[in-house]
Design a protein around this motif. Structure first.
Motif, PDB file in Angstrom:
ATOM      1  N   VAL A  32       1.965  -9.328  -5.277  1.00 31.60           N
ATOM      2  CA  VAL A  32       2.110  -7.881  -5.046  1.00 31.60           C
ATOM      3  C   VAL A  32       1.562  -7.517  -3.667  1.00 31.60           C
ATOM      4  CG1 VAL A  32       1.352  -5.610  -5.821  1.00 31.60           C
ATOM      5  CG2 VAL A  32       2.048  -7.297  -7.501  1.00 31.60           C
ATOM      6  N   SER A  35       3.559  -7.214  -0.351  1.00 29.57           N
ATOM      7  CA  SER A  35       4.433  -6.067  -0.061  1.00 29.57           C
ATOM      8  C   SER A  35       4.057  -5.398   1.258  1.00 29.57           C
ATOM      9  CB  SER A  35       4.388  -5.054  -1.204  1.00 29.57           C
ATOM     10  OG  SER A  35       3.058  -4.623  -1.395  1.00 29.57           O
ATOM     11  N   VAL A  36       2.843  -5.638   1.750  1.00 29.38           N
ATOM     12  CA  VAL A  36       2.468  -5.004   3.024  1.00 29.38           C
ATOM     13  C   VAL A  36       2.848  -5.835   4.239  1.00 29.38           C
ATOM     14  CG1 VAL A  36       0.529  -3.836   1.913  1.00 29.38           C
ATOM     15  CG2 VAL A  36       0.111  -5.931   3.173  1.00 29.38           C
ATOM     16  N   LEU A  37       3.383  -7.033   4.040  1.00 27.06           N
ATOM     17  CA  LEU A  37       3.640  -7.910   5.182  1.00 27.06           C
ATOM     18  C   LEU A  37       4.672  -7.349   6.147  1.00 27.06           C
ATOM     19  CD1 LEU A  37       3.619 -11.486   3.611  1.00 27.06           C
ATOM     20  CD2 LEU A  37       2.051 -10.571   5.307  1.00 27.06           C
ATOM     21  N   SER A  38       5.742  -6.831   5.610  1.00 25.46           N
ATOM     22  CA  SER A  38       6.752  -6.207   6.477  1.00 25.46           C
ATOM     23  C   SER A  38       7.726  -5.476   5.561  1.00 25.46           C
ATOM     24  CB  SER A  38       7.504  -7.250   7.306  1.00 25.46           C
ATOM     25  OG  SER A  38       8.426  -7.955   6.510  1.00 25.46           O
ATOM     26  N   TRP A  45       8.329  -8.613  -4.337  1.00 24.92           N
ATOM     27  CA  TRP A  45       7.507  -9.011  -5.475  1.00 24.92           C
ATOM     28  C   TRP A  45       8.099  -8.550  -6.809  1.00 24.92           C
ATOM     29  CZ3 TRP A  45       5.383  -5.501  -8.842  1.00 24.92           C
ATOM     30  CH2 TRP A  45       5.352  -4.167  -8.405  1.00 24.92           C
TER      31      TRP A  45
ATOM     32  N   PRO B  97      -3.016 -10.590   3.306  1.00 28.40           N
ATOM     33  CA  PRO B  97      -1.743 -10.383   4.001  1.00 28.40           C
ATOM     34  C   PRO B  97      -1.865 -10.588   5.514  1.00 28.40           C
ATOM     35  CG  PRO B  97      -1.997  -8.722   2.320  1.00 28.40           C
ATOM     36  CD  PRO B  97      -3.273  -9.505   2.332  1.00 28.40           C
ATOM     37  N   VAL B 109       4.022  -6.082  10.580  1.00 33.87           N
ATOM     38  CA  VAL B 109       3.131  -5.945   9.436  1.00 33.87           C
ATOM     39  C   VAL B 109       2.851  -4.476   9.212  1.00 33.87           C
ATOM     40  CG1 VAL B 109       0.834  -6.462   8.524  1.00 33.87           C
ATOM     41  CG2 VAL B 109       2.023  -8.139   9.899  1.00 33.87           C
ATOM     42  N   SER B 110       3.124  -3.977   8.020  1.00 33.66           N
ATOM     43  CA  SER B 110       2.911  -2.564   7.740  1.00 33.66           C
ATOM     44  C   SER B 110       1.438  -2.255   7.754  1.00 33.66           C
ATOM     45  CB  SER B 110       3.461  -2.218   6.357  1.00 33.66           C
ATOM     46  OG  SER B 110       4.783  -2.621   6.281  1.00 33.66           O
ATOM     47  N   TYR B 112       0.196   0.544   6.165  1.00 32.68           N
ATOM     48  CA  TYR B 112      -0.225   1.524   5.148  1.00 32.68           C
ATOM     49  C   TYR B 112      -1.241   0.923   4.179  1.00 32.68           C
ATOM     50  CZ  TYR B 112       4.120  -0.259   2.852  1.00 32.68           C
ATOM     51  OH  TYR B 112       5.140  -1.021   2.343  1.00 32.68           O
ATOM     52  N   ASP B 115      -1.596  -0.506  -1.982  1.00 29.37           N
ATOM     53  CA  ASP B 115      -0.695  -1.492  -2.568  1.00 29.37           C
ATOM     54  C   ASP B 115       0.269  -0.765  -3.470  1.00 29.37           C
ATOM     55  OD1 ASP B 115      -2.032  -3.635  -1.492  1.00 29.37           O
ATOM     56  OD2 ASP B 115      -3.391  -3.754  -3.189  1.00 29.37           O
ATOM     57  N   ASN B 116       1.347  -1.408  -3.855  1.00 29.28           N
ATOM     58  CA  ASN B 116       2.268  -0.801  -4.818  1.00 29.28           C
ATOM     59  C   ASN B 116       1.619  -0.775  -6.184  1.00 29.28           C
ATOM     60  OD1 ASN B 116       3.970  -0.598  -2.764  1.00 29.28           O
ATOM     61  ND2 ASN B 116       5.578  -1.861  -3.622  1.00 29.28           N
TER      62      ASN B 116
END
Lengths: 396, 116
Positions: A32, A35-38, A45, B97, B109-110, B112, B115-116
């Motif tokens: 999960v 999800s911030v990688l790009s 995920w 990450p 790379v975001s 924000y 997390d989801n």
């Protein structure tokens, strides 16, 4: 897609299905987090075909609530990709949390077994007591690999695991030997069985009909160390590899089948029952590698028949004279029968390459065995001395 | 071992087979794939030795791993795919990450927070 020309950001040249396959090997919390990688990774995920709840140790209500929340959120946010493999590795350090939390685990399991689950690994435990294995697992038609440990297995009346090839059950409790048999009867294409430290709450033996009812014709490998309840040897007759507490699982009225395919065997808990050992060897015509232990593989277990003497069999078992290549005698104490067995093998095993004798202290009988005649010209006799820690005790 | 090759053999009439097109696989990678298949098809090694060999085989730079993954995926060789994906997963496991982005040189790379 033909080749990766330069190093820059190459991981993003892999297709979604491949990335999801890679992510299926890591804990879901980490999947999960990717999800911030790009932008590309934001929703990947949700399609990962696994649910891996790893190394969760709950001793605090707040942690427990956050954990519960996380798993439900993942299950709800995922898309329709079926979960093919799952790991549940949870320990409740507080029995109250365990009683509160485990019904949720059962719900999670119930939902994933209905939708194409193929591999399941579960080790969910609680301080003070065993939890009961969710029985919906026992009728999962798609399951190929099942690995469970630390449960009480009860409350089921039928088992239907038509796709199961690999079964590992450890440190678990069954009500009686019949239930263990019932579990295995539901696995008709089973190839690999590992049943370690299974306890039965009842000492009852199986009936003749019950023994006859189990046929594991596809079974290649059976390892049952530390499992002492009555078990029909006949069910294991096709295996190539066997590890079993022989004098404990066998009853005198049982039939010993001929193990035509057996080439490698570990026989534990022999407890100086030389008659049984010879009978078994006579039924393993092609055995090449053997390990023998009078007690269990930790050297424990009762060894109370040590007055029993070895009597040379009327004819040499075929495996000894024609096929036996390696022989290991564990926890050797130099008891008279043990010595005679070692000498008998050295005298008759024509293609023996190694005879290894593992003993606790250096053996006074070492010299006697070294001088004994070896019929195999290539036979090497090895003595392996190991010391236990001072705290460890062998039960006699 | 390769379902793609197996399917190709089964669908093309035998007298027309001269070669099976594997145009998407670079030759050095195909060599490694063949090496893997040969090793796994020979019955010579014990299970333990084969596992050790697999570990050695997968001990390569990640760009080679990605090439192998693509080839195994294209040629439909499940055990090789699992081996290589597992190895890449090992490289990802336990990393934040940020660390993953650095390792694989992922751009964009975001930033924000949630997390989801």
């Amino acid at each position: 897609m033909s080749s990766i020309a330069n190093d820059h950001d190459v991981i993003n040249s892999l297709p979604d299905t491949v990335l999801c396959h890679i992510l299926s090997f890591i804990p879901t919390t980490e999947a999960v987090a990717t999800s911030v990688l790009s932008k590309r990774w934001t929703h990947l995920w949700r399609s990962v075909p696994s649910l891996n709840i790893c190394d969760v140790n709950l001793d605090d209500l707040e942690d427990y609530c956050r954990f519960n929340d996380f798993v439900y959120s993942v299950l709800l946010a995922r898309n329709n990709t079926s979960i093919k493999s799952s790991i549940f590795n949870i320990w409740y350090d507080d029995p109250h949390l365990g009683r509160l939390g485990f019904p949720n685990v059962i719900k999670w399991i119930n939902s994933i077994v209905q939708r194409g689950l193929e591999r399941l690994e579960m080790c969910v435990g609680m301080v003070e007591d065993n939890l009961q294995l969710p029985i919906s697992i026992l009728s999962c038609r798609t399951l190929v690999v099942l690995d469970v440990s630390g449960f009480t297995v009860k409350g089921f009346s039928s088992v239907r695991l038509p796709s199961l090839k690999i079964l590992r059950v450890q440190d678990s409790i069954f009500l009686n030997a019949r239930d263990l048999l019932l579990l295995l009867t539901g696995c008709p294409i089973l190839e690999d069985l590992y049943a370690c430290n299974l306890q039965s709450q009842s000492e009852d033996s199986l009936s003749y009909q019950e023994c006859e009812s189990l046929s594991l014709s596809k079974l290649i490998k059976a390892q049952m160390p530390h499992t002492f309840c009555h078990f029909p040897l006949k069910a294991l007759r096709n295996v190539n590899e066997l590890c079993i507490e022989i004098n404990k699982v066998y009853r005198s009225f049982d039939e010993i089948p001929t193990f035509h395919n057996l080439t490698k065997s570990k026989l534990h808990s022999i407890n100086y029952n030389w008659n049984l050992l010879v009978q078994v060897l006579n039924h393993c015509p092609n055995l090449q590698h053997i390990e023998l232990s009078q007690g269990t593989d930790y050297g424990g277990g009762k060894r109370d028949n040590d007055q029993e003497n070895w009597v040379d069999p009327i004819s040499v078992p075929q495996c000894i004279s024609l096929h036996l290549k390696t022989c290991t005698l564990w926890y050797f104490r130099g008891q008279q029968g043990e010595l005679q067995l070692a000498k008998y093998i050295l005298n008759h095993a024509r293609v023996l390459q190694t005879m290894k004798i593992c003993c606790r202290d250096s053996l006074k009988k070492e010299r006697e065995l070294s001088l004994c005649s070896k019929v195999s010209p290539t036979c090497e006799l090895i003595f392996h001395v190991f010391r236990f820690h001072k705290e460890e005790s062998l039960s006699d | 071992m390769s379902k793609t090759v197996k399917d190709a053999i089964e669908t093309i009439p035998t007298d027309e087979i001269n070669s099976i097109s594997l145009s998407l696989v670079r030759s050095e990678i195909l060599t490694k794939v063949i090496e893997y298949c040969k090793k796994h098809n020979s019955a010579q090694m014990s299970d333990v030795d084969l596992m050790d060999w697999d570990v050695e085989f997968a001990n390569v730079h990640y760009t080679t791993l990605f090439d192998l993954v693509l080839s195994a995926n294209y040629m439909n060789i499940n055990c090789l795919l699992d081996l290589v994906c597992g190895k890449i997963a090992d490289m990802i496991k336990g990393k934040t990450p940020g660390e993953i982005a650095k390792l694989f040189d992922i751009k964009d790379v975001s930033t924000y927070e949630e997390d989801n």
